[in-house]
Scaffold this motif. Sequence first.
Motif, PDB file in Angstrom:
ATOM      1  N   ALA A  22       0.826  -1.219   0.000  1.00 38.84           N
ATOM      2  CA  ALA A  22       0.000   0.000   0.000  1.00 38.84           C
ATOM      3  C   ALA A  22       0.856   1.264   0.000  1.00 38.84           C
ATOM      4  CB  ALA A  22      -0.937  -0.006   1.204  1.00 38.84           C
ATOM      5  N   GLU A  23       1.943   1.244   0.782  1.00 33.45           N
ATOM      6  CA  GLU A  23       2.808   2.430   0.851  1.00 33.45           C
ATOM      7  C   GLU A  23       3.360   2.778  -0.530  1.00 33.45           C
ATOM      8  OE1 GLU A  23       2.075   3.151   4.752  1.00 33.45           O
ATOM      9  OE2 GLU A  23       3.215   4.427   3.373  1.00 33.45           O
ATOM     10  N   SER A  24       3.736   1.746  -1.288  1.00 31.44           N
ATOM     11  CA  SER A  24       4.336   2.024  -2.604  1.00 31.44           C
ATOM     12  C   SER A  24       3.271   2.556  -3.572  1.00 31.44           C
ATOM     13  CB  SER A  24       5.008   0.766  -3.163  1.00 31.44           C
ATOM     14  OG  SER A  24       4.098  -0.073  -3.826  1.00 31.44           O
ATOM     15  N   VAL A  25       2.017   2.140  -3.383  1.00 30.19           N
ATOM     16  CA  VAL A  25       0.927   2.683  -4.212  1.00 30.19           C
ATOM     17  C   VAL A  25       0.732   4.169  -3.904  1.00 30.19           C
ATOM     18  CG1 VAL A  25      -1.585   2.622  -4.560  1.00 30.19           C
ATOM     19  CG2 VAL A  25      -0.282   0.483  -4.524  1.00 30.19           C
ATOM     20  N   LEU A  26       0.720   4.501  -2.614  1.00 35.26           N
ATOM     21  CA  LEU A  26       0.559   5.910  -2.219  1.00 35.26           C
ATOM     22  C   LEU A  26       1.722   6.757  -2.739  1.00 35.26           C
ATOM     23  CD1 LEU A  26      -0.654   5.443   1.475  1.00 35.26           C
ATOM     24  CD2 LEU A  26      -2.068   5.966  -0.538  1.00 35.26           C
ATOM     25  N   ASP A  27       2.945   6.231  -2.555  1.00 33.47           N
ATOM     26  CA  ASP A  27       4.133   6.983  -3.009  1.00 33.47           C
ATOM     27  C   ASP A  27       4.096   7.199  -4.508  1.00 33.47           C
ATOM     28  OD1 ASP A  27       6.435   5.348  -0.658  1.00 33.47           O
ATOM     29  OD2 ASP A  27       4.978   6.975  -0.415  1.00 33.47           O
ATOM     30  N   CYS A  28       3.655   6.181  -5.236  1.00 36.08           N
ATOM     31  CA  CYS A  28       3.612   6.276  -6.695  1.00 36.08           C
ATOM     32  C   CYS A  28       2.616   7.355  -7.135  1.00 36.08           C
ATOM     33  CB  CYS A  28       3.225   4.915  -7.263  1.00 36.08           C
ATOM     34  SG  CYS A  28       2.965   4.934  -9.021  1.00 36.08           S
ATOM     35  N   ILE A  29       1.432   7.362  -6.521  1.00 33.41           N
ATOM     36  CA  ILE A  29       0.422   8.369  -6.879  1.00 33.41           C
ATOM     37  C   ILE A  29       0.905   9.771  -6.507  1.00 33.41           C
ATOM     38  CG2 ILE A  29      -1.923   9.215  -6.423  1.00 33.41           C
ATOM     39  CD1 ILE A  29      -2.754   6.268  -5.993  1.00 33.41           C
ATOM     40  N   ASP A  30       1.485   9.906  -5.308  1.00 36.95           N
ATOM     41  CA  ASP A  30       1.979  11.224  -4.887  1.00 36.95           C
ATOM     42  C   ASP A  30       3.067  11.721  -5.821  1.00 36.95           C
ATOM     43  OD1 ASP A  30       1.579  10.473  -1.351  1.00 36.95           O
ATOM     44  OD2 ASP A  30       0.270  11.613  -2.707  1.00 36.95           O
ATOM     45  N   LYS A  31       3.953  10.810  -6.223  1.00 39.77           N
ATOM     46  CA  LYS A  31       5.047  11.194  -7.138  1.00 39.77           C
ATOM     47  C   LYS A  31       4.466  11.635  -8.483  1.00 39.77           C
ATOM     48  CE  LYS A  31       9.681   9.392  -8.245  1.00 39.77           C
ATOM     49  NZ  LYS A  31       9.792   9.010  -9.658  1.00 39.77           N
ATOM     50  N   TYR A  32       3.541  10.816  -9.016  1.00 42.16           N
ATOM     51  CA  TYR A  32       2.970  11.134 -10.329  1.00 42.16           C
ATOM     52  C   TYR A  32       2.225  12.464 -10.286  1.00 42.16           C
ATOM     53  CZ  TYR A  32       0.581  10.711 -14.778  1.00 42.16           C
ATOM     54  OH  TYR A  32       0.142  10.958 -16.051  1.00 42.16           O
ATOM     55  N   CYS A  33       1.428  12.670  -9.232  1.00 44.77           N
ATOM     56  CA  CYS A  33       0.564  13.868  -9.175  1.00 44.77           C
ATOM     57  C   CYS A  33       1.306  15.125  -8.755  1.00 44.77           C
ATOM     58  CB  CYS A  33      -0.626  13.617  -8.262  1.00 44.77           C
ATOM     59  SG  CYS A  33      -1.714  12.343  -8.902  1.00 44.77           S
ATOM     60  N   SER A  34       2.512  14.970  -8.190  1.00 41.47           N
ATOM     61  CA  SER A  34       3.280  16.188  -7.895  1.00 41.47           C
ATOM     62  C   SER A  34       4.246  16.496  -9.040  1.00 41.47           C
ATOM     63  CB  SER A  34       4.035  16.077  -6.573  1.00 41.47           C
ATOM     64  OG  SER A  34       4.523  14.794  -6.364  1.00 41.47           O
TER      65      SER A  34
END
Length: 214
Positions: A22-34
Amino acid sequence: MDQSKEQRILNSVSYNAIKGDAESVLDCIDKYCSQKEWAMNVGDEKGLILDKIVKEADPTVALELGTYCGYSAVRIARLLKPSAHLFSIEFNAEFVPIAKEIIEIAGLEDKVTILEGHAQDIIPQLKTKYNVDTLDFVFLDHWKDRYAPDTILLEQYGLLRKGSILLADNIGFPGAPDFLKHVRNNEHYECTHYPSHLEYMKAPDAMEKAVYLG
Ligand SMILES: Cc1ncccc1-c1cc(O)c2nc[nH]c(=O)c2c1
Ligand SMILES: [Mg+2]
């Protein structure tokens, strides 16, 4: 037909995240959206406030209004104890399959039920159709004009109990003035304000916690 931004977010998660993490999913979305495309996920900064309140609530039954791509559903569900469950309501039919897929990549599909439709239509069914007794935690992150009326619906359908915790996103921007009017200076709620920033931006935003006192 061109892919939607939400589909591109899913592509990025599907390609870059570690399945079941789950953490890697959150990090991936945050990275993509920032870095690539802004999107209205609660994000990493306000996400820490959400984490804090979910841990405080330690809910057995949680409700989220506004699933979008499933970012906050993953954020909440990753903190739930084994017996706990999150219901998440989304009215935009294009977002539902994307959120389902992202929640599945996070390995949290057993913890989350996405209910497609308008909150005002689904809230009245939670007890009868979804066997909900009362809600321990509610995250309001859908349409700002619906925060107050949907909170009143939760009250009217007996879905809140003494100590139920509501947490609302975007109190600063776009803002939810009638929600604040409803919960603040109201003997049935104990409110706390959490200043923060709009996801992935410098613009100010805030969250509001409202504990139902019965
Ligand atoms: C879309 C947008 N543009 C500029 C500034 C803020 C927003 C914005 C941010 C959010 O966190 C939202 N959360 C739930 N629902 C929304 O509609 C929403 C809209
Ligand atoms: Mg929001």
